[in-house]
Design a protein around this motif. Structure first.
Motif, PDB file in Angstrom:
ATOM      1  N   HIS B 263      -0.162 -11.202  -3.553  1.00 51.13           N
ATOM      2  CA  HIS B 263      -0.325  -9.951  -2.818  1.00 51.13           C
ATOM      3  C   HIS B 263      -1.782  -9.524  -2.891  1.00 51.13           C
ATOM      4  O   HIS B 263      -2.431  -9.714  -3.911  1.00 51.13           O
ATOM      5  CB  HIS B 263       0.595  -8.869  -3.387  1.00 51.13           C
ATOM      6  N   THR B 264      -2.277  -8.950  -1.802  1.00 46.49           N
ATOM      7  CA  THR B 264      -3.696  -8.578  -1.773  1.00 46.49           C
ATOM      8  C   THR B 264      -4.024  -7.420  -2.710  1.00 46.49           C
ATOM      9  O   THR B 264      -5.141  -7.323  -3.190  1.00 46.49           O
ATOM     10  CB  THR B 264      -4.119  -8.161  -0.346  1.00 46.49           C
ATOM     11  N   SER B 265      -3.038  -6.541  -2.991  1.00 49.60           N
ATOM     12  CA  SER B 265      -3.406  -5.323  -3.718  1.00 49.60           C
ATOM     13  C   SER B 265      -2.415  -4.862  -4.781  1.00 49.60           C
ATOM     14  O   SER B 265      -2.788  -4.083  -5.658  1.00 49.60           O
ATOM     15  CB  SER B 265      -3.619  -4.177  -2.712  1.00 49.60           C
ATOM     16  N   ARG B 266      -1.173  -5.323  -4.740  1.00 54.67           N
ATOM     17  CA  ARG B 266      -0.203  -4.822  -5.723  1.00 54.67           C
ATOM     18  C   ARG B 266      -0.597  -5.217  -7.136  1.00 54.67           C
ATOM     19  O   ARG B 266      -1.187  -6.266  -7.362  1.00 54.67           O
ATOM     20  CB  ARG B 266       1.197  -5.378  -5.429  1.00 54.67           C
TER      21      ARG B 266
END
Lengths: 450, 450
Positions: B263-266
């Motif tokens: 995931h890019t940001s989690r």
């Protein structure tokens, strides 16, 4: 002369023709005290054991039963199908009209039950024999439009396929089902999402993770799910219908631009990424349950338009530590028209490549950034690497899958424009739900830890 | 002259130095009837508001409180830390000795609470001020070994990092923690798995998905999880320790060769693929719960050996419809030493590329096949495309992640051999758990549908 009866030979051919059963009829087999009942399957055999009878059980599985002297085979009930029982004309009229276009791949194959060899091509008649339930769902016509493994499909095949589907839509079908190999199915589903604008009815891609000669084959249930979706789901998008889980219970219908093959072999390999599946279809009851968002509703009066050109000079390049700038340079030098980068994290690639990327953009080659994380969204405003990429002219493709950005860029460059500012506009315009602006927490799957 | 006190200036500097609190001490702030208690944080500020006091709350979050005339600030308790209270010598002796090597990235950054600017480099003292709890877990020394964004890391950086960790192992540390940017962290964790053979103690990579200046930063909890793992988990592998979920509860410890940023940001972006995480660590109670398999156990008497060369002439190429054979040709012509293909499905790429692949192998360039599905296993024996790839000499990399196969091939080519038959043997030998021969159903995450 050898008697051949729907693929059966020898004693079995005599037995079956003697009691008057045909593929599609229900038969009852008693052997060693066990009773099997199911639909007689035709046999497509190169060197078949003469005494293996193949029936499809209630649960969708095919089994082969060795018929010996003590085995009793009898007719349980005749099939009641279009081709046999003339239905009242209204009944036929009220049924949806579906076209099944086969492109090749596991699902569109005849089965040789003994050798395991897979022979492509299914005619309407063969499909009807093999999966008689389909005629309960819709009146359909099956046609082979190409015969390729999906890994060999090219952008020009998408053009051909889009043309076929477009023609069928103009002829007034209620839906198109595309039998497709699973490897590259999501790329093709994305391609047809873009290639036919203003679709009046849905296009449903369907495949099979287990070849039809295996008892665990998912092909018939997937086909039923696809037929139900194509004939009655209230949607007019490009979709993929495949098993929702490893059980033979529900078929998940995914948006073609938001789905990906996430497992090499599982029946529930296809999963929506950054979006929910739109429907869960029960292939036994034909219930269609909406679980996600419909973006384009079905409207048979809508006039579709065809914009089915794809540029084959587009490359999808993955970022990795030590990725060489000469890969970008080579693509520009070889006259490629567009590059999609599968970057890291929020959409990064090594700063060593900045000059090469700048040169690409200055040469009129659009560079689009996606993320190899797959889940989440590209954001080039957080770190300085991202900001430098933005300055270099990179187009941040929001939460688009790398594969979908590749297909879309190929479509934009050939069907719309090669002007780099216009390309940017098209890439950032949400045409088919390829961008999902709002992610809820439940879009990320639950990982099991204990 | 401006008074500067641990980054605080003006009235706040006077106030804090006046009541004798230092970073790491607990302070109590009463403002508008509300009471805040937490650990005073130092301030790394370029243009800070003079009146913002930063404390870390019990839950790990940092908050900034505007201190006005009516705000009361008092000392709640002094920190009881190594550098202040001389501990009995046995206590120090019994504590694990950890080295924290920082490479750059979000986690190894000082925070400018106002501008959001991120300044790299953390000394032991700064870390101790920032995360005083760490000294309860282990005696540690922090050192910056490089200062790069992880997207800029190259195979030669892996060599440098492996050398540093090897030296620390020879010096007898109980574990090494590597602060690393998350983008390319899994590639580096795989690299160090291979580069140091017979590890006596673990190497724990740790990063942060939210920069430390955000209240939701995961950096301190991740660091605690990494410290606990490095100092006492009964394992001697290369690992990644990151949030197990979006809650600040557990840290999941993944095998470095079986994990990926998904995931890019989690905060729970890192997930094991085709394997389970090995431990769940509770950073509050220091409990280490084993949930996966330990392949190499901790043994401080084991003598490590260093094989830390990586070949930077290796490419990772993704298969897509219409993938151009000139990409393979170009790599061979440019003198690349190895190619990893991220194929489709069971490990396919278009048959159009067969000749180019054959030519690569005949020129002594090993070609390794993985799957872009990520989950599952390459199998080139099912379809004819796969069999033709096998005949062309392609090495099927089992269930290895494309990224890990890339790192391993780069390592094999530089540290072991360039003989293509030997390369095949090494690639198919399971050295660090990069191959998992047995997949259970629960390795596939659960996708949420309703």
């Amino acid at each position: 002369m050898v008697l051949v009866y729907h693929g059966y030979t020898g004693r079995l051919a005599a037995l079956l023709s003697g009691i008057g059963v045909e593929p599609g009829d229900r038969v009852r087999v008693v052997k060693d005290g066990e009773v099997f009942e199911g639909v007689l399957m035709p046999r497509y055999t190169v060197r078949a054991s003469e005494d293996i009878l193949v029936i499809k059980l209630e649960n969708g599985y095919n089994i082969g039963i060795k018929v010996d002297e003590r085995t009793q085979v009898s007719l349980a009930s005749k099939k009641s199908r279009l081709e046999r029982v003339a239905e009242p004309e209204e009944a036929v009229e009220s049924k949806a009209k579906i076209v099944l276009l086969s492109t090749g791949g596991t699902i569109a194959s005849k089965i040789d039950y003994e050798t395991g060899a897979v022979v492509p091509a299914l005619s309407t008649r063969e499909i009807t024999e093999w999966a008689p339930d389909l005629t309960d769902i819709a009146v359909f016509e099956a046609r082979e439009v190409m015969r390729v493994f999906s890994e060999d499909i090219t952008p020009s095949d998408w053009e051909r396929l889009a043309n076929e589907v477009y023609r069928e839509m103009k002829r007034g079908v209620n839906g198109a089902v595309i039998a497709h190999g699973t490897d590259m199915m999501s790329y093709s589903a994305a391609a047809l999402a873009f290639a036919i604008r203003d679709k009046p009815v849905p296009i449903v891609f369907v495949g099979s993770q287990r070849s039809s000669d295996r008892p665990s084959s998912d092909s018939i249930l997937n086909l039923k799910g696809a037929f139900i979706t194509a004939s009655r789901a209230p949607i007019a998008e490009s979709l993929i219908a495949m098993h929702a889980s490893t059980s033979d219970d529900l078929i998940a219908v995914h948006r073609g631009v938001k789905v990906r093959k996430m497992h090499t072999s599982r029946r529930d390999a296809f999963q929506s990424i950054n979006d929910k599946p739109i429907f869960l279809v029960n292939p036994y009851t034909s219930e269609v349950k909406q679980v996600g968002k419909i973006l384009k509703t079905r409207d048979p009066t809508r006039t579709p338009s065809l914009e089915a050109r794809f540029d084959d000079k587009v490359a999808l390049v993955k970022a990795y530590p030590g990725v060489q700038n000469e890969i970008i340079d080579m693509l520009v030098d070889k006259g490629f028209h567009g590059i999609v980068i599968e970057g890291s994290g929020l959409g990064h690639i090594s700063n060593r490549l900045l000059d090469s990327i700048k040169r690409a953009v200055e040469s009129g080659v659009p560079v689009v950034m996606t993320s190899q994380c797959l889940f989440g969204r590209v954001n080039l405003n957080v770190y300085s690497t991202g900001r430098r990429l933005l300055e270099a002219g990179v187009i941040p493709a929001e939460d688009m899958l790398p594969e979908v950005a590749y297909v879309k860029l190929s479509w934009v460059l050939a069907s719309k424009t090669r002007d780099i500012a216009e390309v940017r506009k098209w890439m950032l315009t949400n045409l088919e739900g390829e961008i999902n602006y709002r992610h809820t927490l439940d879009l990320y799957p639950r990982w099991l830890y204990e």
